[in-house]
Design a protein around this motif. Structure first.
Motif, PDB file in Angstrom:
ATOM      1  N   LYS A 126      21.241 134.203  35.534  1.00 10.35           N
ATOM      2  CA  LYS A 126      20.004 134.978  35.587  1.00 10.35           C
ATOM      3  C   LYS A 126      19.047 134.499  36.666  1.00 10.35           C
ATOM      4  CE  LYS A 126      17.711 132.487  31.757  1.00 10.35           C
ATOM      5  NZ  LYS A 126      16.576 131.870  32.432  1.00 10.35           N
ATOM      6  N   GLY A 127      19.172 133.267  37.121  1.00 10.20           N
ATOM      7  CA  GLY A 127      18.328 132.778  38.202  1.00 10.20           C
ATOM      8  C   GLY A 127      18.684 133.437  39.519  1.00 10.20           C
ATOM      9  N   SER A 128      17.760 133.423  40.471  1.00 12.27           N
ATOM     10  CA  SER A 128      17.996 134.075  41.763  1.00 12.27           C
ATOM     11  C   SER A 128      19.123 133.422  42.539  1.00 12.27           C
ATOM     12  CB  SER A 128      16.713 134.063  42.605  1.00 12.27           C
ATOM     13  OG  SER A 128      16.344 132.736  42.913  1.00 12.27           O
ATOM     14  N   GLY A 133      26.043 132.118  32.202  1.00  9.72           N
ATOM     15  CA  GLY A 133      25.286 130.910  32.519  1.00  9.72           C
ATOM     16  C   GLY A 133      25.942 130.080  33.595  1.00  9.72           C
ATOM     17  N   GLY A 134      25.207 129.864  34.702  1.00  7.65           N
ATOM     18  CA  GLY A 134      25.739 129.102  35.829  1.00  7.65           C
ATOM     19  C   GLY A 134      25.220 127.682  35.860  1.00  7.65           C
ATOM     20  N   GLY A 192      21.208 136.219  39.921  1.00 11.60           N
ATOM     21  CA  GLY A 192      20.226 137.290  39.955  1.00 11.60           C
ATOM     22  C   GLY A 192      20.522 138.422  38.998  1.00 11.60           C
ATOM     23  N   PHE A 193      21.485 138.221  38.095  1.00 12.13           N
ATOM     24  CA  PHE A 193      21.818 139.236  37.100  1.00 12.13           C
ATOM     25  C   PHE A 193      21.781 138.604  35.720  1.00 12.13           C
ATOM     26  CE2 PHE A 193      23.330 141.062  40.960  1.00 12.13           C
ATOM     27  CZ  PHE A 193      23.062 142.418  40.811  1.00 12.13           C
ATOM     28  N   ALA A 194      20.889 139.105  34.874  1.00 13.45           N
ATOM     29  CA  ALA A 194      20.672 138.503  33.562  1.00 13.45           C
ATOM     30  C   ALA A 194      21.490 139.233  32.500  1.00 13.45           C
ATOM     31  CB  ALA A 194      19.184 138.570  33.204  1.00 13.45           C
ATOM     32  N   ALA A 195      22.243 138.476  31.710  1.00  9.37           N
ATOM     33  CA  ALA A 195      22.961 139.053  30.574  1.00  9.37           C
ATOM     34  C   ALA A 195      21.944 139.394  29.496  1.00  9.37           C
ATOM     35  CB  ALA A 195      23.999 138.070  30.047  1.00  9.37           C
ATOM     36  N   ASP A 196      21.821 140.675  29.209  1.00 11.18           N
ATOM     37  CA  ASP A 196      20.767 141.159  28.327  1.00 11.18           C
ATOM     38  C   ASP A 196      21.277 141.580  26.955  1.00 11.18           C
ATOM     39  OD1 ASP A 196      18.058 142.120  27.775  1.00 11.18           O
ATOM     40  OD2 ASP A 196      18.898 144.138  27.952  1.00 11.18           O
ATOM     41  N   GLU A 222      13.937 140.870  34.326  1.00  3.35           N
ATOM     42  CA  GLU A 222      14.861 141.284  35.380  1.00  3.35           C
ATOM     43  C   GLU A 222      15.490 140.058  36.029  1.00  3.35           C
ATOM     44  OE1 GLU A 222      13.223 143.872  38.294  1.00  3.35           O
ATOM     45  OE2 GLU A 222      13.108 145.596  36.932  1.00  3.35           O
ATOM     46  N   GLY A 223      16.767 140.182  36.356  1.00  2.00           N
ATOM     47  CA  GLY A 223      17.484 139.069  36.966  1.00  2.00           C
ATOM     48  C   GLY A 223      16.815 138.591  38.238  1.00  2.00           C
ATOM     49  N   GLY A 224      16.835 137.284  38.439  1.00  2.00           N
ATOM     50  CA  GLY A 224      16.210 136.683  39.606  1.00  2.00           C
ATOM     51  C   GLY A 224      14.807 136.211  39.355  1.00  2.00           C
ATOM     52  N   GLY A 225      14.177 136.671  38.257  1.00  2.00           N
ATOM     53  CA  GLY A 225      12.832 136.229  37.930  1.00  2.00           C
ATOM     54  C   GLY A 225      12.842 134.845  37.322  1.00  2.00           C
ATOM     55  N   GLY A 226      11.640 134.255  37.256  1.00  2.00           N
ATOM     56  CA  GLY A 226      11.520 132.927  36.668  1.00  2.00           C
ATOM     57  C   GLY A 226      11.292 131.857  37.711  1.00  2.00           C
ATOM     58  N   PRO A 227      11.512 130.590  37.341  1.00  2.00           N
ATOM     59  CA  PRO A 227      11.258 129.495  38.279  1.00  2.00           C
ATOM     60  C   PRO A 227      12.287 129.470  39.401  1.00  2.00           C
ATOM     61  CG  PRO A 227      12.315 128.655  36.301  1.00  2.00           C
ATOM     62  CD  PRO A 227      11.999 130.101  36.036  1.00  2.00           C
ATOM     63  N   GLN A 228      11.932 128.780  40.465  1.00  2.00           N
ATOM     64  CA  GLN A 228      12.832 128.621  41.611  1.00  2.00           C
ATOM     65  C   GLN A 228      12.984 127.120  41.885  1.00  2.00           C
ATOM     66  OE1 GLN A 228      14.218 131.339  42.840  1.00  2.00           O
ATOM     67  NE2 GLN A 228      12.943 132.817  41.757  1.00  2.00           N
ATOM     68  N   TYR A 229      13.604 126.421  40.954  1.00  2.00           N
ATOM     69  CA  TYR A 229      13.735 124.968  41.088  1.00  2.00           C
ATOM     70  C   TYR A 229      14.686 124.617  42.232  1.00  2.00           C
ATOM     71  CZ  TYR A 229      11.677 124.892  36.372  1.00  2.00           C
ATOM     72  OH  TYR A 229      10.855 125.058  35.288  1.00  2.00           O
ATOM     73  N   GLN A 230      14.267 123.641  43.012  1.00  2.00           N
ATOM     74  CA  GLN A 230      15.065 123.193  44.153  1.00  2.00           C
ATOM     75  C   GLN A 230      15.572 121.764  43.990  1.00  2.00           C
ATOM     76  OE1 GLN A 230      15.851 125.272  46.942  1.00  2.00           O
ATOM     77  NE2 GLN A 230      15.133 126.725  45.406  1.00  2.00           N
ATOM     78  N   VAL A 231      14.756 120.877  43.434  1.00  2.00           N
ATOM     79  CA  VAL A 231      15.144 119.459  43.358  1.00  2.00           C
ATOM     80  C   VAL A 231      15.052 118.941  41.933  1.00  2.00           C
ATOM     81  CG1 VAL A 231      14.572 118.938  45.745  1.00  2.00           C
ATOM     82  CG2 VAL A 231      12.793 118.754  43.991  1.00  2.00           C
ATOM     83  N   MET A 232      15.137 119.833  40.943  1.00  2.00           N
ATOM     84  CA  MET A 232      15.003 119.412  39.555  1.00  2.00           C
ATOM     85  C   MET A 232      16.350 118.989  38.974  1.00  2.00           C
ATOM     86  SD  MET A 232      11.878 119.476  38.923  1.00  2.00           S
ATOM     87  CE  MET A 232      10.660 120.095  37.805  1.00  2.00           C
TER      88      MET A 232
END
Length: 668
Positions: free
Chosen positions: A123-125, A93-94, A228-232, A658-668
């Motif tokens: 897991k995020g991109s 978790g980053g 971009g790599f999800a711990a599964d 798959e890692g990198g999928g999901g939301p792409q929050y920029q200013v949250m």
């Protein structure tokens, strides 16, 4: 030689990370306004909103077709051994907790002279792309962490702006209102509010931007970060008594479970200590909590959650009030002092001209017809809210669950080979409406405890992976109990203990009784009351109460008639979902799976008894019933984790895509 092999593998996984980022990350322009113009998503079928396939080059290795596509076959690529990478510390978790731990570990490595190798899986991109919070930020934990840097860290606000072009706006005005259904509002004098609600010295920030800033700092100190790599999968010792690390998810598996030409086997990341910092309801964290009975071992109640739904608006300069903070109770969630829906709203003005606004709804609500997203939309139409947004443009949307159980829901924090950090453990102060400072402090204390354990004693340096390149096969993973002991002595526990009964007071006596009890606890008893308000049982005798069990049958309620969105102040869900930048590869197995033993719930219970609450509580339109059959639009998922909590009987198993999928929050 061993060290060279491991370094080569790290270059390989790093290049994969770059490939994932290049093919999956959303391309944003530099201005905030461009976020609202993202039209790359579309609707397909029953509410399936997803990105059009990318034509970017695929840099992954091509499989030889000699391999069988049958996953059950021994020569299937999915059954081949995984490569392993060894570290002293693996952090899952980053976010603020994980990155703070990584930074402190490297600070100590520099201060003490014994280096520990540290990696962070995200897991995020990119770091920050899955981070969402209000956020009025208490900086004390961050300032303590950064005080160990050469520059002392006292100018973090300037450094954040220089790094991320994002302001940390000092709070200038603090208001707490009670909203009425008729459009009126009443301000509660600040002197009557709990001291924990006062925001003097705090800052309005974007937590996703702060995470990126901390990520840059961590990399500069030598931390290896793999976005971009999800711990599964959690990896255990042969006797299952300790955690050895985690494995990343296989990539390139088709919707039917077959290996595609792009298949890449997951990688095992093995650590002498594994720190789980995934945020609230993290999938690996929950696995470990269950396996080692950490709630029971810690004497903890069930965790309770709220769903936070947020928008970011860009508003005209004449309406902007830098540093303004407003919280509300009342409309739309509570119409009387006895209403038991736990929740409220926030609205913050962040420089240069942004309004961060949102609604938090406690997931222990009873009415299955309640729709948190639509409650949020109609909240914006109240005059006390609308006046801040008029003439503006919504530029980003998202949602995430947050912990609300507090002190009584904290599990045992440690186990052989690892520990729980931040919101994975539950360190959020719901009364203070803050958790980031607790998460950072837990990361700092975890790092200090781990470093003392791994870098102390005879021949400590010779045992480090930083020196040898691999974990000694004879080494037995230890349980670093110093972490839990230090946390119990910290201000984090003091904060949580002071308001330990407040959430339950709201659940028992409604908003009026909850406010009175919170006032008494905050001003007089400060958590020292000689009683504990226990979590009540569920709807059936003998059950412990969970947010899922709090839902009552639809026959006890009337459907709620929500106003139609106007497209200016209020929006339909799919339009807003585009603003989250959500992306998942269409051709992969669904990461939202019905638990086999509970398959009868969506077939004969959820719709028939509870009127399909999943079609309302999901803030991304993932679940709907078509001809009385459940349809799961997994492409829409914004990783809020709400479905794993509020589903009748918790029938959904939330696993990572798959890692990198999901939301792409920029200013949250």
């Amino acid at each position: 030689m061993l060290r060279c092999v491991h370094l080569a593998r790290r270059v390989n996984i790093g290049s994969l990370s770059a490939a994932v980022a290049s093919t999956q990350a959303v391309q944003y322009r530099s201005s905030y306004s461009s976020l609202s113009n993202n039209k790359t998503s579309h609707r397909n079928g029953y509410g399936e909103l997803h990105r059009k396939p990318s034509s970017a080059n695929n840099n992954s290795l091509q499989l030889k077709r000699a391999f069988s596509d049958d996953a059950s076959s021994e020569d299937s690529p999915m059954n081949q051994p995984r490569e392993a990478m060894h570290y002293d510390v693996v952090i899952v978790g980053g976010g603020p907790a994980g990155l703070s731990a990584a930074i402190r570990l490297k600070q100590l490595s520099s201060e003490k002279g014994i280096d520990l190798s540290v990696c962070v899986l995200e897991k995020g991109s990119e770091v920050g792309s899955h981070i969402l919070s209000g956020n009025v930020f208490d900086p004390k934990a961050l300032e303590e962490l950064l005080s160990h840097n050469e520059d002392g860290g006292d100018k973090w606000t300037e450094a954040l702006f220089e790094s991320q072009d994002s302001h940390a706006t000092p709070v200038s005005e603090d208001a707490f209102l009670v909203l009425t259904e008729s459009g009126g509002s009443y301000q509660i004098p600040n002197m009557l509010l709990p001291s924990q609600l006062h925001n003097d010295g705090n800052y309005i920030i974007s937590l996703s931007k702060l995470a990126r800033y901390l990520g840059e700092m961590a990399e500069g100190l030598g931390v290896e970060i793999y976005p971009g790599f999800a711990a599964d999968e959690v990896l255990y010792s042969d006797d299952q008594s300790s955690v050895r690390g985690v494995a990343t998810k296989d990539m390139g598996i088709g919707k039917e479970g077959e290996a595609k030409d792009t298949f890449e086997r997951g990688v095992e990341l093995l650590g002498r200590q594994t720190l789980f910092a995934e945020g609230a309801r993290g999938s690996c964290s929950e696995t470990v909590i269950s396996k080692y009975n950490l709630r029971q071992e810690g004497g903890a109640s069930n965790q309770h959650y709220g769903l936070g739904i947020k928008e970011v608006w860009e508003i005209p300069e004449e309406n902007f009030k830098p540093g303004f903070v407003q919280h509300t109770l009342g409309y739309p969630l509570q119409s009387s002092v006895t209403d038991k829906v736990y929740g409220g709203s926030f609205l913050y003005h962040q420089e240069p001209n942004l309004v961060l606004c949102g609604l938090v709804v406690g997931l222990d609500y009873e009415n299955p017809y309640l729709n948190p997203y639509k409650e949020f939309q109609r909240w914006k139409t109240h005059p006390a809210i609308k006046s801040h947004l008029e003439g503006g443009t919504c530029i980003q949307y998202g949602a995430r669950v947050l912990n609300e159980g507090g002190y009584h829901s904290l599990p045992k924090l440690t186990f052989p080979g690892g520990m729980l950090l931040g919101c994975s453990a539950g360190f959020l102060n719901a009364v203070k409406i803050k958790g980031s400072h607790c998460a950072i402090q837990s990361g700092t204390i975890a790092a200090e405890s781990v470093y003392n354990s791994l870098a102390s004693g005879e021949d400590a340096e010779e045992k480090t992976v930083a020196s040898t390149g691999e974990i000694d096969s004879e080494e037995t993973p230890v349980e670093v109990t110093q972490y839990a002991e230090s946390m119990e002595k910290s201000w984090v526990y003091d904060e949580l203990k002071e308001v330990r009964n407040c959430h339950e007071a709201f659940s028992r006596w409604g908003v009026g009784g909850g406010l009175i009890y919170t006032g008494i606890a905050a001003h007089i008893t400060k958590g020292k009351e000689p009683w504990t308000l226990p979590t009540p049982v569920g709807n059936n005798a003998g059950e412990s109460k969970t947010d899922s069990k709090a839902t009552k049958p639809a026959k006890d309620f009337q459907p709620i008639d929500y106003p139609a969105p106007d497209g200016i102040m209020t929006f339909d869900l799919l339009t807003n979902l585009q603003r989250s930048g959500t992306y998942h590869d269409d051709d992969q197995p669904s990461h939202l799976r019905i638990k086999p033993e509970l398959a009868h719930i969506p077939e004969s219970t959820s719709l028939q008894v509870y009127a399909a609450p999943e079609s309302r509580f999901c803030p991304a339109g993932v679940y709907e019933y078509v001809d009385e059959k459940l349809v799961i639009n997994a492409q829409n998922c914004i990783h809020c984790k709400c479905c794993s909590i509020k589903m009748p009987d918790e029938y959904i198993d939330w696993s990572v895509p798959e890692g990198g999928g999901g939301p792409q929050y920029q200013v949250m």
